[in-house]
Scaffold this motif. Structure first.
Motif, mmCIF file in Angstrom:
data_model
loop_
_atom_site.group_PDB
_atom_site.id
_atom_site.type_symbol
_atom_site.label_atom_id
_atom_site.label_comp_id
_atom_site.label_asym_id
_atom_site.label_seq_id
_atom_site.Cartn_x
_atom_site.Cartn_y
_atom_site.Cartn_z
ATOM 1 N N VAL A 1 2.511 -4.447 8.554
ATOM 2 C CA VAL A 1 3.072 -5.407 7.627
ATOM 3 C C VAL A 1 3.520 -6.542 8.348
ATOM 4 N N ILE A 2 3.125 -7.838 7.951
ATOM 5 C CA ILE A 2 3.771 -8.799 8.650
ATOM 6 C C ILE A 2 4.997 -9.488 7.802
ATOM 7 N N VAL A 3 6.110 -9.678 8.579
ATOM 8 C CA VAL A 3 7.286 -9.936 8.062
ATOM 9 C C VAL A 3 7.793 -11.280 8.548
ATOM 10 N N PRO A 4 8.422 -12.172 7.493
ATOM 11 C CA PRO A 4 8.670 -13.342 8.325
ATOM 12 C C PRO A 4 10.103 -13.061 9.036
ATOM 13 N N LEU A 5 10.064 -13.707 10.191
ATOM 14 C CA LEU A 5 11.162 -13.825 11.140
ATOM 15 C C LEU A 5 12.433 -14.063 10.705
ATOM 16 N N GLY A 6 13.718 -13.119 10.993
ATOM 17 C CA GLY A 6 14.945 -13.543 10.626
ATOM 18 C C GLY A 6 15.382 -12.799 9.282
ATOM 19 N N TYR A 7 14.859 -11.702 9.131
ATOM 20 C CA TYR A 7 15.369 -11.013 7.893
ATOM 21 C C TYR A 7 15.371 -9.431 8.206
ATOM 22 N N PRO A 8 16.415 -9.121 9.110
ATOM 23 C CA PRO A 8 16.343 -8.028 9.713
ATOM 24 C C PRO A 8 16.732 -6.717 8.842
ATOM 25 N N GLU B 1 0.919 -1.183 0.106
ATOM 26 C CA GLU B 1 0.164 0.012 -0.023
ATOM 27 C C GLU B 1 0.907 1.198 0.096
ATOM 28 N N ASN B 2 0.031 2.711 -0.144
ATOM 29 C CA ASN B 2 0.995 3.872 -0.203
ATOM 30 C C ASN B 2 1.934 3.832 -1.201
ATOM 31 N N ASN B 3 1.670 3.166 -2.280
ATOM 32 C CA ASN B 3 2.529 3.050 -3.488
ATOM 33 C C ASN B 3 3.897 2.454 -3.260
ATOM 34 N N ASN B 4 4.109 1.651 -1.991
ATOM 35 C CA ASN B 4 5.269 1.302 -1.838
ATOM 36 C C ASN B 4 5.219 -0.427 -2.281
ATOM 37 N N MET B 5 6.233 -0.828 -2.655
ATOM 38 C CA MET B 5 6.360 -2.157 -3.418
ATOM 39 C C MET B 5 7.776 -2.986 -3.037
ATOM 40 N N LEU B 6 7.487 -4.124 -2.428
ATOM 41 C CA LEU B 6 8.815 -4.800 -2.100
ATOM 42 C C LEU B 6 9.275 -5.478 -3.473
ATOM 43 N N SER C 1 15.973 -12.608 0.091
ATOM 44 C CA SER C 1 15.012 -12.733 -0.647
ATOM 45 C C SER C 1 13.699 -13.192 -0.561
ATOM 46 N N TYR C 2 13.910 -14.318 0.339
ATOM 47 C CA TYR C 2 12.471 -14.849 0.871
ATOM 48 C C TYR C 2 11.488 -13.918 1.623
ATOM 49 N N ALA C 3 11.972 -12.754 2.221
ATOM 50 C CA ALA C 3 11.215 -12.054 2.864
ATOM 51 C C ALA C 3 10.629 -10.724 1.849
ATOM 52 N N ALA C 4 10.724 -11.089 0.568
ATOM 53 C CA ALA C 4 9.965 -10.249 -0.178
ATOM 54 C C ALA C 4 8.608 -10.581 -0.078
ATOM 55 N N ASN C 5 8.248 -11.865 0.272
ATOM 56 C CA ASN C 5 6.859 -12.063 0.671
ATOM 57 C C ASN C 5 6.339 -11.714 1.988
ATOM 58 N N CYS C 6 5.927 -10.581 2.120
ATOM 59 C CA CYS C 6 5.423 -9.887 3.176
ATOM 60 C C CYS C 6 3.855 -9.529 2.982
ATOM 61 N N ILE C 7 3.111 -9.381 3.843
ATOM 62 C CA ILE C 7 1.685 -9.271 3.750
ATOM 63 C C ILE C 7 1.456 -7.899 4.597
ATOM 64 N N TYR C 8 0.540 -7.002 3.923
ATOM 65 C CA TYR C 8 0.026 -5.797 4.507
ATOM 66 C C TYR C 8 -1.451 -6.424 4.788
ATOM 67 N N VAL C 9 -1.864 -5.709 6.251
ATOM 68 C CA VAL C 9 -3.079 -6.026 6.793
ATOM 69 C C VAL C 9 -3.226 -4.614 7.602
ATOM 70 N N ASN C 10 -4.264 -3.881 7.148
ATOM 71 C CA ASN C 10 -4.548 -2.702 8.116
ATOM 72 C C ASN C 10 -3.651 -1.980 8.861
ATOM 73 N N ASN C 11 -2.747 -1.329 7.979
ATOM 74 C CA ASN C 11 -1.382 -0.360 8.467
ATOM 75 C C ASN C 11 -0.402 -1.222 9.256
ATOM 76 N N LEU D 1 9.804 3.148 6.843
ATOM 77 C CA LEU D 1 8.566 3.812 6.059
ATOM 78 C C LEU D 1 7.227 3.906 6.867
ATOM 79 N N GLY D 2 7.556 3.746 8.205
ATOM 80 C CA GLY D 2 6.505 4.292 9.276
ATOM 81 C C GLY D 2 5.396 3.086 9.403
ATOM 82 N N TYR D 3 5.703 1.973 8.945
ATOM 83 C CA TYR D 3 4.618 0.956 9.116
ATOM 84 C C TYR D 3 4.951 0.297 10.580
ATOM 85 N N ASN D 4 3.675 -0.505 11.273
ATOM 86 C CA ASN D 4 3.829 -1.181 12.433
ATOM 87 C C ASN D 4 4.311 -2.461 11.724
#
Length: 256
Positions: A214-221, A173-178, A202-212, A230-233
């Motif tokens: 972003v859920i990120v896979p663990l282990g990709y600092p 969202e917000n014009n941002n793309m991984l 590269s595995y962490a390119a697969n994140c999901i945005y849900v209502n402000n 970018l200001g996301y939770n």
């Protein structure tokens, strides 16, 4: 805003799931169950209603419910997975979809067309569709035709390296793309603010945005830090067992 999320419990046959990385070993079922519970808890923190479906023991990959359908604001499109071991999984999502969509607004991808939800990325009212080993030209043609029926649009993206489109690119969202790998320089995505994912994460390119959030896979600092800047939770969830059978965060749910 997403209101609902559909997930499906991992089956005990999970260890027989399809994999392109056998060197990672087979999933540990008990650990996968625990990781799935934490995934659901993370989604709940995003303020959505969770619909948790029972495991399908006949289908080792069936926890990857995203591939069975594409859910839009105007219609549900039941997919037709492009690999024989998963082809009938979509039949088991239809009854659930009927609880949220009128029967006339549930559409179907029909053979010889194939399409998997992991190849579809929604950006507003436009849907990018990856032409992959699992999603073919006929499936894309049918999919875009259905979208246009409801005033939505779609376009085909040729894939060269990844299994699914969202393996390597995701809109937050917000014009941002991984973006990672082959997607970094694709002209179709030039207008977006691209967050370039290093090859090492590269595995962490697969994140999901849900209502402000972003859920990120663990282990990709590095990815976590880039998204936080970018200001996301951000919530991190371990998906190590699902990675062993080519799955990521988006694969494990249908968000609508």
């Amino acid at each position: 805003m997403f209101k609902n999320v559909i997930v499906r419990k991992p089956s005990k046959t999970l260890c027989e799931g399809i994999t392109s990385a056998p060197e990672l070993g087979k999933p540990d079922y008990n650990l996968a169950i625990e990781q799935h519970k934490l995934y659901v808890e993370a989604l709940k923190k995003c303020g959505v209603n969770i619909i948790e479906l029972e495991a399908l023991e006949e289908f080792p990959d069936s926890c990857f419910v995203e591939d069975t359908a594409v859910l839009t604001k105007k219609c549900a499109i039941v997919a037709n997975p492009g690999i024989s071991s998963r082809n009938k999984e979509s039949l088991y999502i239809i009854d659930t979809l009927k609880k949220f969509y009128p029967k006339e607004n549930i559409e179907y991808i029909k053979s010889p067309g194939t399409l998997e939800g992991g190849d579809v990325m929604m950006v507003g009212n436009h849907f990018y569709v990856g032409k992959s080993a699992r999603t073919n030209k006929e499936g894309i043609t049918q999919f875009i035709s259905i979208l246009e029926k409801y005033g939505l649009t779609g376009s085909e993206i040729a894939l060269e390296e990844v299994l699914h489109l969202k393996t390597g690119i995701n809109y937050i969202e917000n014009n941002n793309m991984l973006v990672s790998g082959e997607f970094i320089n694709k002209k179709e995505f030039e207008r977006y603010n691209k967050i370039i994912i290093p090859q090492s994460e590269s595995y962490a390119a697969n994140c999901i945005y849900v209502n402000n959030t972003v859920i990120v896979p663990l282990g990709y600092p590095k990815v976590k830090e880039s998204i936080e800047n970018l200001g996301y939770n951000v919530i991190c969830v371990d998906t190590s067992e699902f990675r062993k059978i080519d799955g990521g965060l988006s694969c494990l749910s249908l968000r609508f």
